[in-house]
Design an enzyme around this catalytic site. Sequence first.
Site, PDB file in Angstrom:
ATOM      1  CB  ILE A  14      -1.007  -0.006   1.179  1.00 56.20           C
ATOM      2  CG1 ILE A  14      -2.113   1.027   0.930  1.00 56.20           C
ATOM      3  CG2 ILE A  14      -0.303   0.186   2.525  1.00 56.20           C
ATOM      4  CD1 ILE A  14      -3.317   0.870   1.836  1.00 56.20           C
ATOM      5  N   GLY A  35       2.910  -3.822  11.176  1.00 52.98           N
ATOM      6  CA  GLY A  35       2.087  -4.050   9.987  1.00 52.98           C
ATOM      7  C   GLY A  35       2.012  -2.851   9.065  1.00 52.98           C
ATOM      8  CG  ASP A  37       0.235   2.395  12.498  1.00 50.65           C
ATOM      9  OD1 ASP A  37       0.296   3.473  11.880  1.00 50.65           O
ATOM     10  OD2 ASP A  37       0.083   2.322  13.728  1.00 50.65           O
TER      11      ASP A  37
END
Length: 172
Positions: A14, A35, A37
């Site tokens: 992402i 993760g 974040d």
Amino acid sequence: MTPMTTITLVQGDITRQSVDAIVNAANSSLLGGGGVDGAIHRRGGPAILEECRRLRASQYGKGLPTGQAVATTAGELDARWVIHTVGPVHSTTEDRSGLLASCYRESLRVADELGARTVAFPAISTGVYRWPMDDAARIAVETVRAADTAVEEVRFVLFDERAYAAFAAQLD
């Protein structure tokens, strides 16, 4: 009346997406974590953390509540904004699906306030918060399809083949 939102699926990272807004599956502290974040904070650089600290010092002293969303700069990411949302931890004894749906709705509401037209979402709550992928995909796709939003493209950016397959099954 809002135009039809296109839903696309991408398997990948992402933090490599070129969109108006990237949604961060944040923890309530807004100060980074693991993760998605952690990856967003690492790739986006210190500007994101600086804005998160300002948010904590002002309106989110106790952290961002589960199901809510707030925007910051995207720092060095190829996006204008990061929309931080806190997903619920999955529970086998309590139905928290409304909170998970709220993450998508609130993120789209913030995107609309910003004027974002393309938004990349991760599979919120499916990592350390242990939400079953098939159910998370169902909630995500149903919520985005039902949302009254001016966002033109919602891109679900899925880390692996299993996540991609679960989301693809919801689009069939």
